[in-house]
Design a protein around this motif. Structure first.
Motif, PDB file in Angstrom:
ATOM      1  N   ALA A  82       0.855  -1.177   0.000  1.00  0.00           N
ATOM      2  CA  ALA A  82       0.000   0.000   0.000  1.00  0.00           C
ATOM      3  C   ALA A  82       0.897   1.233   0.000  1.00  0.00           C
ATOM      4  O   ALA A  82       1.825   1.331   0.802  1.00  0.00           O
ATOM      5  N   VAL A  83       0.646   2.150  -0.897  1.00  0.00           N
ATOM      6  CA  VAL A  83       1.434   3.377  -0.996  1.00  0.00           C
ATOM      7  C   VAL A  83       0.597   4.529  -0.441  1.00  0.00           C
ATOM      8  O   VAL A  83      -0.487   4.815  -0.946  1.00  0.00           O
ATOM      9  N   GLY A  84       1.101   5.165   0.621  1.00  0.00           N
ATOM     10  CA  GLY A  84       0.393   6.307   1.185  1.00  0.00           C
ATOM     11  C   GLY A  84       0.443   7.481   0.221  1.00  0.00           C
ATOM     12  O   GLY A  84       1.494   8.084   0.028  1.00  0.00           O
ATOM     13  N   LEU A  85      -0.687   7.790  -0.400  1.00  0.00           N
ATOM     14  CA  LEU A  85      -0.731   8.832  -1.436  1.00  0.00           C
ATOM     15  C   LEU A  85      -1.487  10.052  -0.895  1.00  0.00           C
ATOM     16  O   LEU A  85      -2.709  10.142  -1.000  1.00  0.00           O
ATOM     17  N   SER A  86      -0.731  10.984  -0.317  1.00  0.00           N
ATOM     18  CA  SER A  86      -1.357  12.203   0.206  1.00  0.00           C
ATOM     19  C   SER A  86      -1.724  13.166  -0.912  1.00  0.00           C
ATOM     20  O   SER A  86      -2.635  13.978  -0.777  1.00  0.00           O
ATOM     21  N   GLY A  87      -0.982  13.077  -2.018  1.00  0.00           N
ATOM     22  CA  GLY A  87      -1.143  14.017  -3.125  1.00  0.00           C
ATOM     23  C   GLY A  87      -0.032  15.033  -3.188  1.00  0.00           C
ATOM     24  O   GLY A  87       0.092  15.771  -4.156  1.00  0.00           O
ATOM     25  N   GLY A  88       0.822  15.062  -2.141  1.00  0.00           N
ATOM     26  CA  GLY A  88       2.001  15.919  -2.168  1.00  0.00           C
ATOM     27  C   GLY A  88       3.059  15.355  -3.099  1.00  0.00           C
ATOM     28  O   GLY A  88       2.988  14.191  -3.501  1.00  0.00           O
ATOM     29  N   LYS A  89       4.052  16.163  -3.413  1.00  0.00           N
ATOM     30  CA  LYS A  89       5.053  15.760  -4.399  1.00  0.00           C
ATOM     31  C   LYS A  89       5.801  14.493  -3.989  1.00  0.00           C
ATOM     32  O   LYS A  89       6.142  13.660  -4.845  1.00  0.00           O
ATOM     33  N   ASP A  90       6.075  14.336  -2.689  1.00  0.00           N
ATOM     34  CA  ASP A  90       6.852  13.185  -2.228  1.00  0.00           C
ATOM     35  C   ASP A  90       6.092  11.882  -2.441  1.00  0.00           C
ATOM     36  O   ASP A  90       6.646  10.911  -2.958  1.00  0.00           O
ATOM     37  N   THR A 106     -10.205  18.284   0.994  1.00  0.00           N
ATOM     38  CA  THR A 106      -9.773  17.772  -0.303  1.00  0.00           C
ATOM     39  C   THR A 106     -10.991  17.691  -1.229  1.00  0.00           C
ATOM     40  O   THR A 106     -12.004  17.099  -0.871  1.00  0.00           O
ATOM     41  N   SER A 107     -10.892  18.304  -2.398  1.00  0.00           N
ATOM     42  CA  SER A 107     -12.046  18.383  -3.300  1.00  0.00           C
ATOM     43  C   SER A 107     -12.180  17.116  -4.141  1.00  0.00           C
ATOM     44  O   SER A 107     -11.233  16.343  -4.309  1.00  0.00           O
ATOM     45  N   GLU A 108     -13.376  16.912  -4.675  1.00  0.00           N
ATOM     46  CA  GLU A 108     -13.605  15.781  -5.571  1.00  0.00           C
ATOM     47  C   GLU A 108     -12.738  15.900  -6.820  1.00  0.00           C
ATOM     48  O   GLU A 108     -12.286  14.896  -7.375  1.00  0.00           O
ATOM     49  N   ARG A 109     -12.511  17.132  -7.262  1.00  0.00           N
ATOM     50  CA  ARG A 109     -11.647  17.344  -8.435  1.00  0.00           C
ATOM     51  C   ARG A 109     -10.225  16.851  -8.143  1.00  0.00           C
ATOM     52  O   ARG A 109      -9.594  16.214  -8.994  1.00  0.00           O
ATOM     53  N   GLN A 110      -9.715  17.138  -6.940  1.00  0.00           N
ATOM     54  CA  GLN A 110      -8.381  16.676  -6.575  1.00  0.00           C
ATOM     55  C   GLN A 110      -8.333  15.151  -6.493  1.00  0.00           C
ATOM     56  O   GLN A 110      -7.367  14.523  -6.952  1.00  0.00           O
ATOM     57  N   LEU A 111      -9.370  14.565  -5.919  1.00  0.00           N
ATOM     58  CA  LEU A 111      -9.433  13.109  -5.833  1.00  0.00           C
ATOM     59  C   LEU A 111      -9.497  12.490  -7.230  1.00  0.00           C
ATOM     60  O   LEU A 111      -8.849  11.472  -7.502  1.00  0.00           O
ATOM     61  N   ASP A 112     -10.256  13.113  -8.114  1.00  0.00           N
ATOM     62  CA  ASP A 112     -10.358  12.620  -9.491  1.00  0.00           C
ATOM     63  C   ASP A 112      -9.005  12.702 -10.200  1.00  0.00           C
ATOM     64  O   ASP A 112      -8.664  11.827 -11.010  1.00  0.00           O
ATOM     65  N   THR A 113      -8.230  13.751  -9.887  1.00  0.00           N
ATOM     66  CA  THR A 113      -6.903  13.903 -10.490  1.00  0.00           C
ATOM     67  C   THR A 113      -5.994  12.755 -10.065  1.00  0.00           C
ATOM     68  O   THR A 113      -5.283  12.157 -10.895  1.00  0.00           O
ATOM     69  N   MET A 114      -6.006  12.434  -8.768  1.00  0.00           N
ATOM     70  CA  MET A 114      -5.183  11.316  -8.278  1.00  0.00           C
ATOM     71  C   MET A 114      -5.679   9.992  -8.840  1.00  0.00           C
ATOM     72  O   MET A 114      -4.882   9.128  -9.232  1.00  0.00           O
ATOM     73  N   ARG A 115      -6.992   9.837  -8.903  1.00  0.00           N
ATOM     74  CA  ARG A 115      -7.575   8.585  -9.417  1.00  0.00           C
ATOM     75  C   ARG A 115      -7.188   8.370 -10.886  1.00  0.00           C
ATOM     76  O   ARG A 115      -6.820   7.255 -11.287  1.00  0.00           O
ATOM     77  N   ALA A 116      -7.253   9.437 -11.674  1.00  0.00           N
ATOM     78  CA  ALA A 116      -6.907   9.334 -13.097  1.00  0.00           C
ATOM     79  C   ALA A 116      -5.439   8.954 -13.275  1.00  0.00           C
ATOM     80  O   ALA A 116      -5.095   8.153 -14.161  1.00  0.00           O
TER      81      ALA A 116
END
Length: 243
Positions: A25-33, A65-75
């Motif tokens: 499992a990769v902890g994906l916060s959405g930050g660059k790291d 965290t917005s749905e748009r941001q979540l959609d970006t990570m999901r894509a």
């Protein structure tokens, strides 16, 4: 990317981080790291001598965290063929109720607990976090300055209570190179919604480390050398008792 893959592969090999049939499992916060970690692990998976699976996990702490941001990570996860799970929590609400002046430690513990619990539910046996070389040095300085002890985090930590192994594959890579990777490959980095971002003890120590490295040649590199090679240290002998 090849140089960063080489550095990560060395860390994985040096600390025996990944074995055949691991589910990571990769902890994906959405930050660059965390995004760079996922990108590098996905690339490494293609030629790794060990066969392993990846699953990206985002802990929604409730800070906005917005749905748009979540959609970006999901894509992005879809584009690299990595499953993506969002775990919604009430961490922000709990922190608000507690009303602590420095809530970062509590938040980190709750987020880590949520990550572990979600990883176990998904059938993963390992959790990969995006801590890098700068984090190693900063954690050492934080512990020394605020706690009076010589300590930093481990490359591999086995949590027996949860039967989960935590790994940090970016241990040998400096933050600036991860930033460069994110820019060059246009990785989907999102803004940190936490209201305490950039106003923490860690941020103060991060600036301290920058100042020291600018003033003294190779200071950060020497700190990391001392931490990665403890046999080079000559700590004080215990005091001689006086009668």
């Amino acid at each position: 990317m090849q140089k960063l893959l080489s550095a990560m592969r060395k860390a994985v090999s040096d600390y025996d981080m990944i074995q055949d049939n691991d589910r990571i499992a990769v902890g994906l916060s959405g930050g660059k790291d965390s995004v760079a970690l996922l990108a590098l692990l996905a690339a490494y998976r293609k030629f790794s001598p060990q066969a392993f699976d990846l699953h990206a996990v985002h802990i929604d702490a409730g800070f906005g965290t917005s749905e748009r941001q979540l959609d970006t990570m999901r894509a992005y996860c879809d584009s690299i063929e990595v499953p993506f799970t969002v775990e919604k929590t009430e961490i922000a609400q709990i922190i608000e109720i507690r009303g602590e002046k420095s809530p970062c430690s509590l938040c980190a513990k709750m987020r880590r607990g949520a990550l572990n619990t979600t990883a176990i539910r998904l059938g993963c046996n390992k959790l990969a976090l995006g801590h890098h070389a700068d984090d190693v040095a900063e954690t050492f300085l934080l512990s020394m300055i605020y706690e009076g002890r010589l300590h930093t985090f481990s490359a591999v930590t086995y949590m027996s209570r949860m039967q989960m192994t935590m790994i940090r594959p970016l241990l040998y890579i400096e933050e600036k190179y991860l930033s460069g990777l994110a820019r060059r490959y246009d990785l989907p980095v999102i803004d940190n919604p936490c209201p305490h971002d950039k106003h923490t003890q860690r941020e103060a120590v991060k600036q301290l480390l920058r100042d020291v490295d600018e003033r003294f040649d190779h200071a950060k590199a020497h700190i990391l050398t001392a931490l990665f090679h403890p046999e080079r240290n000559d700590l004080l002998d215990p005091p001689i008792s006086r009668k």
